[in-house]
Design an enzyme around this catalytic site. Structure first.
Site, mmCIF file in Angstrom:
data_model
loop_
_atom_site.group_PDB
_atom_site.id
_atom_site.type_symbol
_atom_site.label_atom_id
_atom_site.label_comp_id
_atom_site.label_asym_id
_atom_site.label_seq_id
_atom_site.Cartn_x
_atom_site.Cartn_y
_atom_site.Cartn_z
ATOM 1 C CG ASP A 1 -1.985 1.039 1.219
ATOM 2 O OD1 ASP A 1 -2.748 1.085 0.237
ATOM 3 O OD2 ASP A 1 -2.084 1.819 2.188
ATOM 4 C CD GLU B 1 -2.179 2.571 -3.502
ATOM 5 O OE1 GLU B 1 -3.307 3.025 -3.760
ATOM 6 O OE2 GLU B 1 -1.750 2.461 -2.334
#
Length: 531
Positions: free
Chosen positions: A207, A268
Site C-alpha cells: 500500500d 501501489e
C-alpha cells in the site's frame, strides 16, 4: 461435479511476469461464519471457484487487527488476524488449500501508516520523548499546521495531540504516518515480512509504495492534491516519490529473493509520470508497480492507446512486465464508469491480451455495476471527511452475489455489512455459470486462451490507433505459434478490419469474419488470427 483442477500452463517463468491475479476485498467476498462480514473461512470455501476461473493468484486486502477507520488500512497489529476474519491458522489453511489448487496467495501490507491505536502511537502520545515518538512525524505545538500538506481523503494532513503537538496523516487522523528514517520502523517491517513469508504467503501488495518518505524539512507542497489526477506529480513533491524509498524496495527485494522459492511484491505507485512508476519495478526493486492511468481513463480510444503504448515503453525500459488494472476496491465499477456492461467486457478482453500481468477485482467477472449506497449505510471515511461531496468507495465494495435464491444472494445468512441492491441476485455466479453469453463465461474463456497462446499476456505488442479503433498486434517472444491481433472498437459505429479466425469476441452478437474481413461492432473487442 465440476472439475476444479488448475488448467495446465504453457511453460513461462517466473510466474508473476504474466500472472492473472484476482483481488479479494475480504469483507465482501464470502462469509463463512454467518455474521454478515466476509472472512477467511468464506474465502477458503470459494477457492474452487477461483481455480475454475483460471486465475494464478489471489490477493487479499488487509486482514490485520485494525481500528476500523479505513477498511483495515489502519493496522494495530501486523502479525495478527482481526477476529472478524479468523485466525493466523485460518490464513495457513487458506495458503495450503490455495496451493493444492495451483493458486498463489498475496496479502496486503500497509507500511506508510499505522492505526492511532497501535502501541507505538499510544506510547508516543503518552511521552513525547519516547523512542516510539521518533517513529512518526510529530511537529511542535503552534497555532497553524506545520505546512500546507493535505490529506488524500480531504482536509489538512495534520491533527493535534492532546498536548498540542501536530502529527502527520496523509489519510484519516486515525492513520498516523510512519517515519521511515527511523531504523526501528525498517527493522520491524523486515520481521513482519518474514513472519508471513515463513507461514507460506507468496507475496504482498504494498500500500502507498510511493509515499513512505516525506521531505525532511517539511516544506510546503507546490500544489494541492486532486482526486481527479491520474496520479501524484510535482504538486505533491514533498509528500510522495522521495528518492530514499527505493532503498526500502531494494531491501525488501533482497529479502524476497532469500527464499528458496522467491516471494514477490506489487506496489501501489500512484504517480502521473509512467517513467517514474517504471523505476519502482527495476530488477532489484518491486516485481510489479501499478500504474493507474488506464484505470482512471474515460472510455476514449486515444486515451487508452496512448496509455498502453507509454506504459509498455516505460516498463520495457527497465526490463519489467507491465501490470494492468481496470478496477479495484478504490474505484467505481467499470460497468458504471464506461456506461455499459458491453464496454466493460470489451475493455477486459483488451487488458487480458496485453503483455504483462492482469489484476482483476472480485465481481468484475460478473459484470457488477457500481451500487447506489444510501447515505445512512455508508462506511467510507472519504464520504464523511468530504462532507458528502465525494461519495467514497462503498459502491464498489458491496458483498458478492453467489446463489440467486439464497439469502443475501449466498454471501451470508446474516444481513451483509453493506446492503446489496435488489437486483444483485441477477448477477449471481449460479445464474451465469451455464450461460454461454454471460460475462463470467467470457472471463473464463479469455483466461484459458491466455494460458494456451504465448502471444497473449506474455508476448510482444505493437499498438496503433485509427479513429475509435485500437489495434494491438501480439507475437510470442519465443517460437512462432502465430501472431494474434486484439481489435477494440471504442466507437458506436461498426468498422471493417482484416481478420482470419476470431478466437474470442467480447460481444455475443459479434459476426464472424468473411473473406478475410471482419465487421467489428461498436463497443466490442476481438482476438483474431492474422490472414
Amino acid at each position: 461435479m465440476q472439475d476444479t483442477r488448475p488448467v495446465e500452463h504453457v511453460a513461462r517463468a517466473p510466474w508473476w511476469r504474466d500472472a492473472v491475479v484476482y483481488q479479494v476485498y475480504l469483507r465482501s467476498f464470502a462469509d463463512g461464519n454467518g455474521d454478515g462480514v466476509g472472512d477467511f473461512a468464506g474465502l477458503r470455501a470459494r477457492l474452487p471457484y477461483l481455480a475454475e476461473l483460471g486465475v494464478d493468484a489471489v490477493w487479499v486486502t488487509p486482514h490485520y487487527v485494525s481500528g476500523g477507520a479505513d477498511g483495515g488500512y489502519d493496522v494495530i497489529d501486523y502479525t495478527a488476524v482481526d477476529p472478524e476474519y479468523g485466525t493466523v491458522e485460518d490464513v495457513r489453511g487458506l495458503i495450503e488449500d490455495a496451493h493444492a489448487l495451483g493458486l498463489r496467495v498475496l496479502l496486503d501490507i500497509v507500511p506508510n501508516h499505522t492505526s492511532d491505536q497501535h502501541p507505538w502511537f499510544q506510547a508516543a502520545l503518552a511521552d513525547p520523548d519516547s523512542p516510539e515518538a521518533a517513529r512518526y512525524h510529530f511537529r511542535p505545538a503552534s497555532e497553524e499546521p506545520p505546512n500546507n500538506w493535505q490529506s488524500m481523503f480531504g482536509g489538512p494532513a495534520w491533527s493535534r495531540t492532546p498536548d498540542g503537538r501536530w502529527y502527520l496523516h496523509l489519510f484519516t487522523p486515525q492513520q498516523p504516518d510512519l517515519n521511515w528514517d527511523d531504523a526501528s520502523v525498517v527493522a520491524d517491517f523486515d520481521r513482519t515480512l518474514r513472519f508471513w513469508f515463513d507461514l507460506g504467503v507468496d507475496g504482498f501488495r504494498v500500500d502507498v509504495a510511493y509515499g513512505l518518505f516525506k521531505d525532511p524539512s517539511y516544506r510546503d507542497n507546490p500544489g494541492i492534491y486532486s482526486p481527479t489526477l491520474f496520479g501524484h506529480g510535482p504538486e505533491q513533491a514533498m509528500t510522495t516519490n522521495q528518492p530514499q524509498v527505493h532503498e526500502i524496495w531494494r531491501r525488501w527485494r533482497a529479502l524476497c529473493d532469500s527464499y528458496d522459492e522467491p516471494k514477490m511484491l506489487v506496489g501501489e505507485v500512484s504517480l502521473a509520470d509512467l517513467d517514474e512508476v517504471g523505476r519502482y519495478a527495476r530488477p532489484d526493486e518491486l516485481h510489479h508497480a501499478f500504474q493507474f492511468r488506464l484505470l482512471k481513463s474515460d472510455w476514449d480510444a486515444s486515451s487508452f492507446a496512448d496509455t498502453i503504448a507509454e506504459a509498455l515503453t516505460a516498463f520495457e525500459t527497465v526490463g519489467a512486465p507491465a501490470p494492468w488494472v481496470l478496477g479495484n476496491h478504490d474505484k467505481a465499477r467499470q460497468v458504471t464508469r464506461y456506461g455499459s456492461e458491453r464496454r466493460a467486457r470489451a475493455a477486459a478482453l483488451l487488458m487480458l491480451a496485453l503483455p504483462g500481468s492482469a489484476y482483476l477485482y472480485a465481481g468484475e467477472e460478473l459484470g457488477l455495476p457500481e451500487a447506489d449506497v444510501p447515505d445512512a449505510a455508508r462506511r467510507d471515511p472519504i464520504f464523511f471527511r468530504s462532507h458528502g461531496r465525494r461519495p467514497g468507495r462503498d459502491g464498489c465494495r458491496i458483498p458478492m452475489p453467489w446463489e440467486a435464491t439464497d439469502p443475501n444472494a449466498g454471501f451470508s445468512t446474516a444481513t451483509p455489512w453493506l446492503p446489496q441492491p435488489a437486483d444483485w441476485p441477477a448477477y449471481a455466479v449460479d445464474q451465469q455459470e451455464s450461460d454461454l453469453t454471460a460475462t463470467l463465461t467470457l472471463y473464463r474463456q479469455a483466461i484459458m486462451l491466455r494460458k494456451l497462446h504465448p502471444a497473449l499476456g506474455s508476448g510482444l505488442a505493437a499498438v496503433t490507433l485509427d479513429g475509435n479503433v485500437i489495434r494491438v498486434d501480439l507475437v510470442a517472444r519465443t517460437g512462432d505459434p502465430g501472431p494474434i491481433t486484439c481489435w477494440i472498437n471504442m466507437g458506436a459505429a461498426p468498422v471493417t478490419v482484416p481478420a482470419g479466425h476470431v478466437l474470442l469476441a467480447s460481444a455475443p452478437d459479434q459476426p464472424g469474419p468473411s473473406g478475410g474481413r471482419l465487421t467489428l461492432s461498436g463497443d466490442t473487442a476481438v482476438w483474431a488470427t492474422s490472414l
